[in-house]
Design an enzyme around this catalytic site. Structure first.
Site, PDB file in Angstrom:
ATOM      1  N   ASP A  10      39.000  16.566  67.861  1.00  0.00           N
ATOM      2  CA  ASP A  10      40.421  16.292  67.670  1.00  0.00           C
ATOM      3  C   ASP A  10      40.679  16.353  66.171  1.00  0.00           C
ATOM      4  O   ASP A  10      40.354  15.422  65.440  1.00  0.00           O
ATOM      5  CB  ASP A  10      40.780  14.918  68.224  1.00  0.00           C
ATOM      6  CG  ASP A  10      42.256  14.600  68.084  1.00  0.00           C
ATOM      7  OD1 ASP A  10      43.081  15.527  68.132  1.00  0.00           O
ATOM      8  OD2 ASP A  10      42.588  13.406  67.918  1.00  0.00           O
ATOM      9  N   GLU A  69      41.345  21.051  69.725  1.00  0.00           N
ATOM     10  CA  GLU A  69      42.731  20.993  70.158  1.00  0.00           C
ATOM     11  C   GLU A  69      43.601  21.835  69.229  1.00  0.00           C
ATOM     12  O   GLU A  69      43.437  21.796  68.013  1.00  0.00           O
ATOM     13  CB  GLU A  69      43.226  19.545  70.158  1.00  0.00           C
ATOM     14  CG  GLU A  69      44.595  19.388  70.771  1.00  0.00           C
ATOM     15  CD  GLU A  69      44.981  17.944  70.936  1.00  0.00           C
ATOM     16  OE1 GLU A  69      45.075  17.491  72.086  1.00  0.00           O
ATOM     17  OE2 GLU A  69      45.176  17.260  69.913  1.00  0.00           O
ATOM     18  N   ASP A 141      41.210   8.588  68.431  1.00  0.00           N
ATOM     19  CA  ASP A 141      40.867   9.966  68.050  1.00  0.00           C
ATOM     20  C   ASP A 141      39.610  10.434  68.781  1.00  0.00           C
ATOM     21  O   ASP A 141      39.520  11.580  69.209  1.00  0.00           O
ATOM     22  CB  ASP A 141      40.653  10.065  66.534  1.00  0.00           C
ATOM     23  CG  ASP A 141      41.924   9.742  65.761  1.00  0.00           C
ATOM     24  OD1 ASP A 141      42.971  10.348  66.049  1.00  0.00           O
ATOM     25  OD2 ASP A 141      41.866   8.871  64.865  1.00  0.00           O
TER      26      ASP A 141
END
Length: 170
Positions: A10, A69, A141
């Site tokens: 992430d 992502e 996260d």
């Protein structure tokens, strides 16, 4: 059945979440998760801290594939650019290690893990915990990074690699 280790990332400039899962057929198991905190007086030093931290994760856990992502442009152009630079580090480190890297939109990750493309962070966290029983998650996260790894496992990133390894062994 071949076990494939997946790294989910992430990207973030201050906090880069990471999560590692093992995929063996339909079975997912948690390996590790955490956050790399950038530090330094300027952008270059912060990006270097992210690169070194993520390189350490790859060296320690030796994943076979990775997923990151995707980010979208928002109202703050300067913030988007900085996030894009952190995302570049998230793509570069696995590529330097020779790993295939998948990319997933946030809505696809949420739809895969929760069943709804606009799920809230708490829903994602809850479903990650259900899919990885006993997991202790370092931060939101890291939970997002584990969700990205789960998405990659379900959308052929890990399954396709496992099939290729099985054919090569046979």
């Amino acid at each position: 059945m071949v076990k494939i280790r997946v790294l989910g990332i992430d990207p973030g400039l201050r906090n880069m979440g990471w999560g590692i899962i093992d995929v063996e057929g339909p079975r997912l198991s948690h390996v590790a998760n955490g956050v790399i905190h950038s530090a330094g007086p300027d952008l270059a030093a912060r990006l270097l801290a992210l690169h070194e931290g993520l390189s350490g994760v790859v060296a320690q856990y030796r994943p076979r594939t990775a997923a990151v992502e995707q980010t979208f442009v928002n109202k703050d152009g300067a913030g988007t650019l900085k996030l894009g630079q952190a995302r570049g580090i998230a793509m570069l480190v696995p590529a330097q290690a020779g790993l295939p890297v998948g990319e997933y939109a946030p809505n696809k990750v949420k739809k895969t893990v929760v069943g709804v493309g606009h799920a809230e962070k708490q829903q994602v966290l809850h479903m990650v915990k259900l899919q990885l029983p006993g997991v202790v998650i370092d931060s939101p996260d890291a939970a997002d990074a584990l969700a990205i790894a789960i998405c990659h496992a379900h959308h052929g990133g890990a399954a396709g690699l496992a099939a290729a390894v099985e054919r090569a062994i046979a």
